[in-house]
Write a protein that holds these residues in place. Structure first.
Motif, short mmCIF file in Angstrom:
data_model
loop_
_atom_site.label_atom_id
_atom_site.label_comp_id
_atom_site.label_asym_id
_atom_site.label_seq_id
_atom_site.Cartn_x
_atom_site.Cartn_y
_atom_site.Cartn_z
N SER A 181 0.83 -1.21 0.00
CA SER A 181 0.00 0.00 0.00
C SER A 181 0.86 1.26 0.00
CB SER A 181 -0.93 0.01 1.21
OG SER A 181 -1.86 -1.04 1.13
N ALA A 182 1.97 1.22 0.73
CA ALA A 182 2.89 2.36 0.75
C ALA A 182 3.47 2.60 -0.64
CB ALA A 182 4.00 2.14 1.77
N ALA A 183 3.83 1.52 -1.32
CA ALA A 183 4.38 1.65 -2.68
C ALA A 183 3.35 2.25 -3.62
CB ALA A 183 4.85 0.29 -3.19
N GLU A 184 2.10 1.83 -3.49
CA GLU A 184 1.04 2.40 -4.33
C GLU A 184 0.86 3.89 -4.04
OE1 GLU A 184 -2.41 -0.01 -3.63
OE2 GLU A 184 -1.46 -1.78 -4.48
N ALA A 185 0.92 4.26 -2.77
CA ALA A 185 0.80 5.67 -2.40
C ALA A 185 1.97 6.47 -2.96
CB ALA A 185 0.72 5.82 -0.89
N ALA A 186 3.16 5.90 -2.92
CA ALA A 186 4.34 6.59 -3.45
C ALA A 186 4.20 6.80 -4.96
CB ALA A 186 5.61 5.80 -3.14
N ARG A 187 3.74 5.77 -5.66
CA ARG A 187 3.53 5.92 -7.10
C ARG A 187 2.46 6.99 -7.38
NH1 ARG A 187 4.84 0.45 -7.09
NH2 ARG A 187 2.73 -0.24 -6.63
N GLY A 188 1.40 6.98 -6.56
CA GLY A 188 0.36 7.98 -6.74
C GLY A 188 0.87 9.39 -6.50
N ALA A 189 1.70 9.56 -5.48
CA ALA A 189 2.25 10.88 -5.17
C ALA A 189 3.19 11.35 -6.27
CB ALA A 189 2.98 10.84 -3.83
N ALA A 190 3.95 10.43 -6.81
CA ALA A 190 4.91 10.80 -7.86
C ALA A 190 4.20 11.12 -9.17
CB ALA A 190 5.91 9.67 -8.08
N GLY A 191 3.02 10.56 -9.37
CA GLY A 191 2.34 10.72 -10.65
C GLY A 191 1.30 11.82 -10.68
N THR A 192 1.15 12.58 -9.61
CA THR A 192 0.14 13.64 -9.59
C THR A 192 0.80 14.99 -9.38
OG1 THR A 192 -0.19 13.43 -7.20
CG2 THR A 192 -1.60 12.10 -8.60
N ASP A 193 -0.01 16.04 -9.54
CA ASP A 193 0.55 17.37 -9.28
C ASP A 193 0.72 17.57 -7.78
OD1 ASP A 193 -1.82 18.43 -8.06
OD2 ASP A 193 -2.64 18.83 -10.04
N ARG A 194 1.44 18.58 -7.43
CA ARG A 194 1.82 18.80 -6.03
C ARG A 194 0.63 18.92 -5.09
NH1 ARG A 194 5.93 23.52 -4.36
NH2 ARG A 194 4.05 24.77 -4.39
N GLN B 29 -2.31 17.56 -5.32
CA GLN B 29 -2.97 16.27 -5.15
C GLN B 29 -2.04 15.23 -4.52
OE1 GLN B 29 -4.35 15.41 -9.09
NE2 GLN B 29 -6.25 16.53 -8.80
N ALA B 30 -0.77 15.49 -4.47
CA ALA B 30 0.19 14.52 -3.95
C ALA B 30 0.15 14.42 -2.43
CB ALA B 30 1.61 14.88 -4.40
N TRP B 31 -0.24 15.49 -1.74
CA TRP B 31 -0.17 15.50 -0.28
C TRP B 31 -0.95 14.35 0.36
CZ3 TRP B 31 2.98 16.32 3.24
CH2 TRP B 31 2.59 16.42 4.57
N PRO B 32 -2.18 14.07 -0.03
CA PRO B 32 -2.88 12.93 0.59
C PRO B 32 -2.15 11.60 0.37
CG PRO B 32 -4.45 14.29 -0.59
CD PRO B 32 -3.07 14.80 -0.93
N GLN B 33 -1.53 11.46 -0.78
CA GLN B 33 -0.76 10.24 -1.06
C GLN B 33 0.46 10.16 -0.16
OE1 GLN B 33 -1.85 7.89 -3.10
NE2 GLN B 33 -3.60 9.08 -3.77
N VAL B 34 1.11 11.28 0.06
CA VAL B 34 2.28 11.31 0.94
C VAL B 34 1.86 10.98 2.37
CG1 VAL B 34 4.09 12.79 1.92
CG2 VAL B 34 3.60 12.86 -0.54
N GLN B 35 0.73 11.53 2.81
CA GLN B 35 0.22 11.21 4.14
C GLN B 35 -0.05 9.72 4.28
OE1 GLN B 35 -3.04 14.06 4.11
NE2 GLN B 35 -2.12 15.06 5.89
N GLN B 36 -0.65 9.13 3.25
CA GLN B 36 -0.92 7.69 3.29
C GLN B 36 0.40 6.90 3.34
OE1 GLN B 36 -3.14 6.03 0.03
NE2 GLN B 36 -3.37 4.08 1.05
N LEU B 37 1.39 7.36 2.60
CA LEU B 37 2.71 6.72 2.60
C LEU B 37 3.28 6.69 4.02
CD1 LEU B 37 5.17 5.61 0.97
CD2 LEU B 37 5.89 7.99 0.77
N TYR B 38 3.26 7.83 4.70
CA TYR B 38 3.77 7.90 6.07
C TYR B 38 2.96 6.99 7.01
CZ TYR B 38 7.08 11.67 5.27
OH TYR B 38 8.14 12.42 4.84
N THR B 39 1.65 6.99 6.84
CA THR B 39 0.79 6.16 7.68
C THR B 39 1.12 4.68 7.48
OG1 THR B 39 -0.97 7.79 7.64
CG2 THR B 39 -1.61 5.54 8.17
N ARG B 40 1.28 4.27 6.24
CA ARG B 40 1.58 2.86 5.94
C ARG B 40 2.96 2.47 6.47
NH1 ARG B 40 -3.12 0.28 4.90
NH2 ARG B 40 -4.31 1.46 3.39
#
Length: 70
Positions: free
Chosen positions: A22-35, A37-48
């Motif tokens: 799940s963390a890897a998916e969040a990282a890919r999502g954060a890398a593939g979106t604009d800044r 929209q990336a913040w929620p993905q980064v938060q999920q990455l830290y949570t995971r």
């Protein structure tokens, strides 16, 4: 070794793998979106990562307990 504790350690390791996936998916999502929209993905990455870290501590305690009972 206590087979129940080893089974618990295996179960915990599977949970670690799920959290890291799940963390890897969040990282890919954060890398593939604009800044913006990336913040929620980064938060999920830290949570995971945090959840995986806690699970690894639980694995260590479980394995230590299984080894200690031999």
């Amino acid at each position: 070794m206590d087979e129940n504790k080893l089974a618990e350690a295996r179960r915990l390791l599977l949970q670690v793998a799920q959290e890291l996936t799940s963390a890897a998916e969040a990282a890919r999502g954060a890398a593939g979106t604009d800044r913006a929209q990336a913040w929620p993905q980064v938060q999920q990455l830290y949570t995971r990562f945090s959840a995986a870290e806690q699970l690894l501590k639980d694995v260590r305690r479980t394995v230590d307990a299984a080894i200690g009972e031999t």
